[in-house]
Design an enzyme around this catalytic site. Structure first.
Site, PDB file in Angstrom:
ATOM      1  N   CYS A   1      41.048  68.843  50.393  1.00  0.00           N
ATOM      2  CA  CYS A   1      40.762  69.452  51.697  1.00  0.00           C
ATOM      3  C   CYS A   1      41.758  70.543  52.081  1.00  0.00           C
ATOM      4  CB  CYS A   1      40.764  68.381  52.777  1.00  0.00           C
ATOM      5  SG  CYS A   1      39.839  66.899  52.333  1.00  0.00           S
TER       6      CYS A   1
ATOM      7  N   HIS B   1      43.254  68.443  61.462  1.00  0.00           N
ATOM      8  CA  HIS B   1      42.467  68.060  60.290  1.00  0.00           C
ATOM      9  C   HIS B   1      41.485  66.954  60.668  1.00  0.00           C
ATOM     10  CE1 HIS B   1      41.346  67.133  56.198  1.00  0.00           C
ATOM     11  NE2 HIS B   1      41.664  65.865  56.403  1.00  0.00           N
TER      12      HIS B   1
ATOM     13  N   THR C   1      38.254  59.433  60.333  1.00  0.00           N
ATOM     14  CA  THR C   1      38.577  58.146  59.719  1.00  0.00           C
ATOM     15  C   THR C   1      39.770  57.551  60.465  1.00  0.00           C
ATOM     16  OG1 THR C   1      40.109  59.104  58.094  1.00  0.00           O
ATOM     17  CG2 THR C   1      37.783  58.942  57.463  1.00  0.00           C
TER      18      THR C   1
ATOM     19  N   GLU D   1      47.671  61.696  61.439  1.00  0.00           N
ATOM     20  CA  GLU D   1      47.902  63.039  61.981  1.00  0.00           C
ATOM     21  C   GLU D   1      48.390  62.974  63.423  1.00  0.00           C
ATOM     22  OE1 GLU D   1      45.860  67.455  62.178  1.00  0.00           O
ATOM     23  OE2 GLU D   1      44.591  65.715  61.780  1.00  0.00           O
TER      24      GLU D   1
ATOM     25  N   LYS E   1      35.702  69.407  63.089  1.00  0.00           N
ATOM     26  CA  LYS E   1      34.853  68.623  62.176  1.00  0.00           C
ATOM     27  C   LYS E   1      33.820  67.803  62.952  1.00  0.00           C
ATOM     28  CE  LYS E   1      38.035  68.088  58.242  1.00  0.00           C
ATOM     29  NZ  LYS E   1      39.233  68.784  58.758  1.00  0.00           N
TER      30      LYS E   1
ATOM     31  N   HIS F   1      32.636  67.720  57.682  1.00  0.00           N
ATOM     32  CA  HIS F   1      33.815  67.901  56.828  1.00  0.00           C
ATOM     33  C   HIS F   1      33.390  68.620  55.555  1.00  0.00           C
ATOM     34  CE1 HIS F   1      37.466  67.466  54.789  1.00  0.00           C
ATOM     35  NE2 HIS F   1      37.668  66.160  54.870  1.00  0.00           N
TER      36      HIS F   1
ATOM     37  N   PHE G   1      43.077  64.717  50.090  1.00  0.00           N
ATOM     38  CA  PHE G   1      43.241  63.516  49.275  1.00  0.00           C
ATOM     39  C   PHE G   1      44.415  63.718  48.317  1.00  0.00           C
ATOM     40  CE2 PHE G   1      39.022  60.946  49.088  1.00  0.00           C
ATOM     41  CZ  PHE G   1      39.158  60.654  50.430  1.00  0.00           C
TER      42      PHE G   1
END
Length: 400
Positions: A154, A293, A297, A304, A325, A330, A387
């Protein structure tokens, strides 16, 4: 010697919110989300999930419809985005300058292999020479500068912008196209579905993407491509270019923690953000807006939020934050490039895009909830955490 300032002078895009900057900006600030139910079949298994799909990609100038549609979707998206970005900046079909290209591409080979397998091919097992998206785009557009592919999940789009900025400051190119492309395939969606990273809210899918909300249950996958044209302040001033923003700062770090889960320690993400602030020579109180970001989730949003609180400290309560997002979905490898564009929208329109579907915030941040807000936007920080713990932070600044 002070490095030259680097400005963004053109943007090209193809997204589910539009394939031109004005349409995208209108839809973003209005909070119009294109989420729909996507039905995938992998083998004998069928599953449904909320998603954002690309509409037909516009055909670039000089191409026929039939020839353009022979390209894979990712190739179409990259070619249209890069060519329209160069046209927007006034650099298309120029052979008197060194134009480089850096693109983030995450799943291009999965896309190729799945399409090849669908027509009876065997490329997955028997390798053969295949042109990459970057090399195809570079050749079709006649770009003679250096080229590179970036794959940092990402964070890819932010890395692409950072590489392009460095090339310009080092004198390796006169102009550079930087961006990313992502086309989602059934196997890609199935993989994230099995990881339980995707929202499964198929009954109320238009509210499935809800970063920072207590009822969030995963992200919504999307696809698209965004390309930015970068050049030095000197070159842009000399030709009277239309300047969208300055790439003022960049910071990066790695968690070195887990292949998927972000580190519980906020320090690596804070290092990336602080590095971007130092690079831009600004302090936290000078940031007008943070494009987070925040994918929706639990672990990602929490990590963050802790990092933002650590960096902004006493200014956390007064620094506006949103996750676009919630609107766009995403875009994985293309997420950072799209969110750089969302940050440019904030600067150009002097308005803060919202986090939609945010009814019950879990974190004590200065959220822009559900509706855009007019604001004096001078400096934007855009975070993209990939990731594997690839943390990046980009600072864009308004050019007077």
């Amino acid at each position: 010697m002070t490095a030259p300032r680097v400005w963004i002078t053109g943007v090209g895009l193809t997204t589910s919110l539009g394939s031109d900057r004005e349409t995208f900006s209108d839809n973003l600030l209005a909070g119009r989300s294109p989420v729909q139910i996507v039905v995938d079949r992998v083998g004998d298994h069928e599953f449904r999930s909320p998603g954002c799909l690309l509409p037909p990609i516009p055909v670039p100038a000089g191409w026929t419809e039939s020839d353009f549609r022979k390209l894979l979707p990712g190739e179409q998206a990259a070619l249209w985005s890069c060519s329209s970005a160069l046209a927007d900046a006034g650099w298309l079909n120029r052979d008197d300058v060194r134009i480089g290209i850096v693109l983030g591409c995450g799943g291009e080979w999965v896309n190729h292999w799945e399409n090849d397998c669908a027509v009876g091919g065997n490329d997955l097992y028997e390798s053969r020479e295949t042109e990459s998206i970057v090399s195809l785009t570079r050749a079709r557009l006649g770009l003679r500068g250096p080229s590179s592919t970036v794959a940092a999940a990402c964070a890819s789009g932010n890395y692409a912008l950072a590489v392009a900025r460095n090339w310009i400051q080092q004198g390796l190119v006169d102009v550079c196209v930087a961006g990313a492309v992502e086309v989602v395939t059934p196997i890609c969606r199935a993989t994230f579905h099995n990881l339980r990273a995707l929202s499964r809210n198929v009954d109320n899918f238009q509210r499935a993407s809800r970063p920072f909300d207590k009822e969030r249950h995963g992200f919504v996958m999307a696809e698209g491509a965004v390309a930015h044209v970068l050049e030095s302040e000197h070159v842009a001033r000399r030709r009277g270019a239309n300047v969208l923003a300055e790439v003022a700062g960049f910071g990066a770090s790695s968690d070195a923690f887990h292949m998927i889960i972000p580190s519980k320690d906020p320090q690596p993400a804070m290092t990336a953000m602080r590095g971007a602030l130092v690079d831009a020579q600004i302090t936290p109180d000078q940031v007008s807006y943070v494009n987070a970001h925040a994918p929706g989730t639990s672990v990602g949003d929490d990590a963050e939020a802790r990092a933002l609180m650590g960096v902004f400290g006493a200014h956390t309560a007064s620094t506006p934050v949103s996750s676009t997002k919630s609107i766009t979905g995403h875009l994985l490898s293309a997420a950072a490039s799209l969110e750089a564009l969302a940050s440019i929208t904030a600067i150009q329109r002097q308005a803060l895009p919202p986090t939609i579907n945010l009814d019950d915030p879990e974190h004590e941040l200065c959220h822009i909830r559900n509706q855009s807000q007019a604001a004096d936007v001078r400096v934007v920080m855009s975070n993209s955490f990939g990731f594997g713990g690839s943390n990046t932070s980009l600072v864009l600044r308004k050019v007077a």
